[in-house]
Design a protein around this motif. Structure first.
Motif, PDB file in Angstrom:
ATOM      1  N   PRO A   1     -30.418  -4.500 128.438  1.00 13.82           N
ATOM      2  CA  PRO A   1     -30.130  -3.682 127.250  1.00 13.82           C
ATOM      3  C   PRO A   1     -30.514  -2.217 127.480  1.00 13.82           C
ATOM      4  O   PRO A   1     -31.539  -1.915 128.089  1.00 13.82           O
ATOM      5  N   LYS A   2     -29.657  -1.317 127.008  1.00 16.74           N
ATOM      6  CA  LYS A   2     -29.959   0.112 127.059  1.00 16.74           C
ATOM      7  C   LYS A   2     -30.378   0.567 125.665  1.00 16.74           C
ATOM      8  O   LYS A   2     -29.610   0.441 124.710  1.00 16.74           O
ATOM      9  N   PHE A   3     -31.609   1.061 125.556  1.00 15.51           N
ATOM     10  CA  PHE A   3     -32.170   1.464 124.265  1.00 15.51           C
ATOM     11  C   PHE A   3     -32.053   2.983 124.079  1.00 15.51           C
ATOM     12  O   PHE A   3     -32.222   3.751 125.033  1.00 15.51           O
TER      13      PHE A   3
ATOM     14  N   GLU B   1     -35.808   2.602 117.757  1.00 13.59           N
ATOM     15  CA  GLU B   1     -35.208   2.235 119.037  1.00 13.59           C
ATOM     16  C   GLU B   1     -34.130   1.175 118.808  1.00 13.59           C
ATOM     17  O   GLU B   1     -34.411   0.107 118.274  1.00 13.59           O
TER      18      GLU B   1
ATOM     19  N   VAL C   1     -30.351  -0.776 120.451  1.00 13.54           N
ATOM     20  CA  VAL C   1     -29.578  -1.085 121.655  1.00 13.54           C
ATOM     21  C   VAL C   1     -28.163  -0.550 121.476  1.00 13.54           C
ATOM     22  O   VAL C   1     -27.503  -0.819 120.462  1.00 13.54           O
ATOM     23  N   THR C   2     -27.684   0.208 122.466  1.00 13.50           N
ATOM     24  CA  THR C   2     -26.327   0.772 122.394  1.00 13.50           C
ATOM     25  C   THR C   2     -25.338  -0.017 123.242  1.00 13.50           C
ATOM     26  O   THR C   2     -24.155  -0.062 122.922  1.00 13.50           O
TER      27      THR C   2
ATOM     28  N   LEU D   1     -25.055  -3.291 126.685  1.00 12.57           N
ATOM     29  CA  LEU D   1     -25.668  -4.210 127.638  1.00 12.57           C
ATOM     30  C   LEU D   1     -25.021  -4.003 129.005  1.00 12.57           C
ATOM     31  O   LEU D   1     -23.793  -4.000 129.122  1.00 12.57           O
TER      32      LEU D   1
ATOM     33  N   PHE E   1     -22.615  -2.654 122.408  1.00 13.63           N
ATOM     34  CA  PHE E   1     -23.395  -3.585 121.590  1.00 13.63           C
ATOM     35  C   PHE E   1     -22.586  -4.110 120.405  1.00 13.63           C
ATOM     36  O   PHE E   1     -22.725  -5.261 120.003  1.00 13.63           O
TER      37      PHE E   1
ATOM     38  N   ILE F   1     -32.967 -10.257 122.762  1.00 13.64           N
ATOM     39  CA  ILE F   1     -33.384  -8.853 122.825  1.00 13.64           C
ATOM     40  C   ILE F   1     -34.725  -8.665 122.129  1.00 13.64           C
ATOM     41  O   ILE F   1     -35.608  -7.942 122.616  1.00 13.64           O
TER      42      ILE F   1
ATOM     43  N   GLN G   1     -38.315  -7.428 123.992  1.00 12.29           N
ATOM     44  CA  GLN G   1     -39.041  -6.277 123.454  1.00 12.29           C
ATOM     45  C   GLN G   1     -40.499  -6.628 123.206  1.00 12.29           C
ATOM     46  O   GLN G   1     -41.404  -5.854 123.522  1.00 12.29           O
TER      47      GLN G   1
END
Length: 342
Positions: free
Chosen positions: A95-97, A105, A107-108, A110, A155, A196, A200
């Motif tokens: 995941p890109k946060f 924060e 997630v945009t 994966l 996402f 996810i 985290q």
């Protein structure tokens, strides 16, 4: 020692080169050292040639190294790294946060990777589908103990029921192994959101699912001797006439549990759902075998579990042209109309 104007001299104390620019008296002269002029006693000066022959060089001359040829270079000893035990092939999500406008924060997207932890390389065909429709396809290979980047998934697309499909074959052919192997993963949005949240909390960067542990062996085809089967009392039919011996198909199938069994009150919800799905599968296959153009499945309204289960199955069937959820009073306001393609 006598000097004249214009003589090149060396100052003993500092070992610097200078030039005589004026004679002050018998014991002193004016010298210039890189633009700086000052008086100096003659006994503190030398001629350069005297220094050259009387003193050792401050920087010894470099000696030329003898040439070394390639066959004279010693071979490097390669240290053997400890071998890792094979641990299967995995699909990994990273995941890109990013921080949103409120500083939270989120997630945009994966990043999807294929992670091979086995000691053999694979050719693979990869395809991702949304609601059963192909969206992205890739063919390449992943070598032993290597990671291969596949692509990014926004996402927001995770709400469209993504499924990930692979077909593997060995890079180095092996007659004892299967010619190809298929693996698939279907994820529901709720599963992904939960994963996810877990990584985290644990501070981990990725989450993964194993596609397979060991590449399968080749399955030897069993040769069936028809004569022995006939002698044992089995009925044999010609393939071209097989449809004649199938049970009759239906255009409308009612899956209400009271229509399927009288003992439904003693069954659990899971057992009821399993029986209804099996009945659907049976008449779905019969419809295909008889080349029916359409089939109507009555599932009722209820909680929608049976309807959702049937719709999930239909999204992955290539013979389904399209299907419609019908709210018609004759079907109890809950039925799905399936149209086939051949």
């Amino acid at each position: 020692m006598k000097f004249e104007v214009g003589d090149k001299v060396v100052i003993r104390i500092t070992n610097e080169d200078a030039e005589v620019i004026d004679i002050i008296n018998d014991k002193m002269v004016m010298v210039d050292v890189r633009g700086v002029k000052f008086p100096a006693y003659t006994d503190q000066l030398d001629f350069p040639y005297f220094k050259r022959f009387s003193q050792q060089k401050l920087v010894p001359e470099k000696k030329e190294r003898p040439k070394t040829f390639i066959d004279q270079v010693p071979r490097e000893k390669i240290s053997q790294l400890p071998k890792r035990p094979p641990n299967g092939t995995w699909i990994t999500f990273i995941p890109k946060f990013e921080n949103d406008e409120f500083g939270d924060e989120v997630v945009t997207l994966l990043k999807v990777h294929l992670h091979n932890q086995n000691d053999e390389g694979y050719q693979f065909t990869y395809q991702v589908k949304y609601f059963g429709n192909p969206d992205f396809e890739l063919k390449n290979q992943v070598l032993a103990y290597q990671d291969f980047y596949l692509h990014d998934i926004p996402f927001g697309d995770l709400n469209d029921s993504p499924s990930f499909h692979f077909e593997f074959s060995l890079v180095t052919a092996n007659k004892k192994k299967a010619p190809y192997f298929e693996a698939a993963l279907k994820l529901k949005p709720k599963q992904i959101f939960k994963k996810i949240q877990e990584i985290q909390e644990k501070g981990e960067p990725t989450f993964s699912y194993q596609l397979f542990k060991d590449y399968p062996d080749k399955v030897e085809e069993e040769i069936v001797e028809l004569g022995k089967l006939a002698a044992a009392g089995f009925k044999l039919y010609e393939a071209s006439k097989a449809r004649q011996h199938l049970p009759p198909a239906r255009t409308v199938v009612d899956l209400h549990i009271e229509k399927l069994t009288d003992d439904w009150k003693n069954m659990s919800n899971h057992e009821i759902l399993t029986l209804q799905v099996e009945e659907f599968e049976k008449f779905y296959e019969l419809s295909l075998a008889h080349y029916q153009p359409m089939l109507t499945i009555i599932h009722g309204v209820g909680s929608g579990r049976l309807r959702d289960e049937i719709h999930d199955i239909l999204r992955h069937r290539k013979n389904v042209k399209y299907f419609i959820n019908q709210y018609h009073p004759s079907y109890g306001y809950g039925a799905t109309e399936i149209h086939f393609q051949y």
